[in-house]
Design a protein around this motif. Structure first.
Motif, short mmCIF file in Angstrom:
data_model
loop_
_atom_site.label_atom_id
_atom_site.label_comp_id
_atom_site.label_asym_id
_atom_site.label_seq_id
_atom_site.Cartn_x
_atom_site.Cartn_y
_atom_site.Cartn_z
N GLY A 1 21.43 -9.25 12.57
CA GLY A 1 20.11 -9.86 12.53
C GLY A 1 19.14 -9.08 13.39
N GLN A 2 17.96 -8.78 12.85
CA GLN A 2 16.94 -8.07 13.63
C GLN A 2 15.65 -8.87 13.62
OE1 GLN A 2 13.94 -6.65 12.46
NE2 GLN A 2 14.30 -7.30 10.32
N ALA A 3 14.90 -8.77 14.70
CA ALA A 3 13.60 -9.43 14.81
C ALA A 3 12.66 -8.55 15.61
CB ALA A 3 13.75 -10.80 15.48
N GLY A 4 11.39 -8.60 15.23
CA GLY A 4 10.36 -7.82 15.92
C GLY A 4 9.83 -6.65 15.12
N PRO B 1 6.03 -3.72 21.63
CA PRO B 1 6.55 -5.01 21.19
C PRO B 1 8.04 -5.17 21.50
CG PRO B 1 6.26 -3.54 19.33
CD PRO B 1 5.62 -2.87 20.50
N ARG B 2 8.44 -6.42 21.68
CA ARG B 2 9.85 -6.72 21.91
C ARG B 2 10.60 -6.67 20.58
NH1 ARG B 2 10.05 -12.34 24.80
NH2 ARG B 2 12.29 -11.87 24.85
N LEU B 3 11.74 -6.00 20.59
CA LEU B 3 12.58 -5.83 19.41
C LEU B 3 14.01 -6.22 19.78
CD1 LEU B 3 11.36 -2.18 18.70
CD2 LEU B 3 10.36 -4.27 17.74
N HIS B 4 14.69 -6.90 18.90
CA HIS B 4 16.06 -7.28 19.21
C HIS B 4 16.94 -7.22 17.98
CE1 HIS B 4 19.12 -9.09 21.81
NE2 HIS B 4 19.55 -9.69 20.72
N VAL B 5 18.17 -6.76 18.18
CA VAL B 5 19.18 -6.74 17.13
C VAL B 5 20.41 -7.45 17.65
CG1 VAL B 5 20.71 -5.30 15.73
CG2 VAL B 5 18.32 -4.61 16.08
N HIS B 6 20.90 -8.40 16.86
CA HIS B 6 22.13 -9.10 17.21
C HIS B 6 23.21 -8.76 16.18
CE1 HIS B 6 24.80 -12.11 18.86
NE2 HIS B 6 25.03 -12.53 17.63
N HIS C 1 25.12 -14.58 3.47
CA HIS C 1 23.74 -14.98 3.78
C HIS C 1 23.71 -15.90 5.00
CE1 HIS C 1 19.82 -17.02 3.34
NE2 HIS C 1 19.43 -15.86 2.83
N ARG C 2 24.65 -16.83 5.06
CA ARG C 2 24.70 -17.74 6.23
C ARG C 2 24.97 -16.96 7.51
NH1 ARG C 2 27.44 -21.19 2.54
NH2 ARG C 2 29.47 -20.44 3.28
N ALA C 3 25.87 -15.98 7.43
CA ALA C 3 26.22 -15.20 8.63
C ALA C 3 25.05 -14.36 9.11
CB ALA C 3 27.42 -14.31 8.33
N VAL C 4 24.33 -13.71 8.19
CA VAL C 4 23.18 -12.90 8.57
C VAL C 4 22.05 -13.80 9.08
CG1 VAL C 4 21.41 -11.30 7.74
CG2 VAL C 4 23.79 -11.01 7.03
N SER C 5 21.88 -14.97 8.46
CA SER C 5 20.84 -15.89 8.92
C SER C 5 21.11 -16.34 10.35
CB SER C 5 20.77 -17.11 7.99
OG SER C 5 20.34 -16.73 6.69
#
Length: 219
Positions: free
Chosen positions: A147-150, A174-179, A198-202
């Motif tokens: 999962g990535q955000a930012g 900007p703040r960026l994060h990958v889990h 899809h559930r796992a990536v969500s």
């Protein structure tokens, strides 16, 4: 080459943090699947995976091979073009299966393209196509949710807005994060396997969204 470039250049444009749920190396021939909401997010994911010791073969839209400099890097790295909505679409999965069986990791974007929305907000992964589940069923490979955000804070909206976002990013930072989530083995059947992935990536995306202070709302 792409992973190295992402790891070197991304820190110039934002503050990347990475978390993962398991320690140690991933099983040979794992299939990594990430949410896709910006032209910038492959850089986040590749840089994060490199920190985790993974330099995957990427399944990417065939249109990128028309960009001269990028075409050379993609071809040299053995990355796989995806000819979406054409008779050649299945070739990408066949090539990916060969890579997985050789023991190399693969990175796939199961949403099949970018969202049409123009805002810069973080949003949940859209529905997945069945190619990931079929690849997993064919090879028996473990699937690693990412999962990535930012990334949309780097590039989103119109072409002009995306360019402006990239040019101003070194100042905005900007703040960026990958889990990187726990590997899963998908159940048999394209529909159930796709839903499980899809559930796992969500879930991984929600972790990433919280890390950068984005409201992790589905839909």
């Amino acid at each position: 080459m792409l992973s190295r470039a992402a790891a070197v250049l991304l820190p110039l444009f934002g503050r990347l943090t990475v978390t993962r749920e398991t320690e140690g190396p991933f099983a040979p021939g794992s299939v990594f699947v990430a949410n896709h909401d910006s032209v910038a997010d492959p850089a986040l994911v590749l840089a994060a995976l490199r920190r985790a010791g993974v330099t995957p073969v990427v399944l990417a839209t065939a249109g990128l091979w028309r960009v001269p400099v990028l075409r050379r890097a993609l071809s040299k790295g053995g990355h796989i073009p995806v000819h979406r909505r054409s008779a050649r679409a299945a070739e990408a999965l066949e090539a990916a299966a060969e890579v997985v069986r050789s023991g190399r990791h693969v990175l796939i974007y199961a949403e099949g393209g970018l969202p049409l929305r123009m805002d810069a907000a973080c949003a949940a992964p859209r529905p997945f196509r069945s190619g990931l589940a079929r690849l997993s069923a064919t090879t028996g490979a473990a699937v690693v949710p990412v999962g990535q955000a930012g990334a949309r804070r780097l590039a989103s909206g119109s072409a002009v807005k995306q360019l402006a976002g990239v040019l101003t990013a070194p100042l905005r930072r900007p703040r960026l994060h990958v889990h990187i989530g726990r590997p899963v083995h998908l159940p048999p059947g394209a529909s159930e396997g796709t839903a499980t992935a899809h559930r796992a990536v969500s879930a991984a995306w929600r972790r990433a969204a919280r890390a950068v202070g984005e409201p992790a709302l589905d839909g």
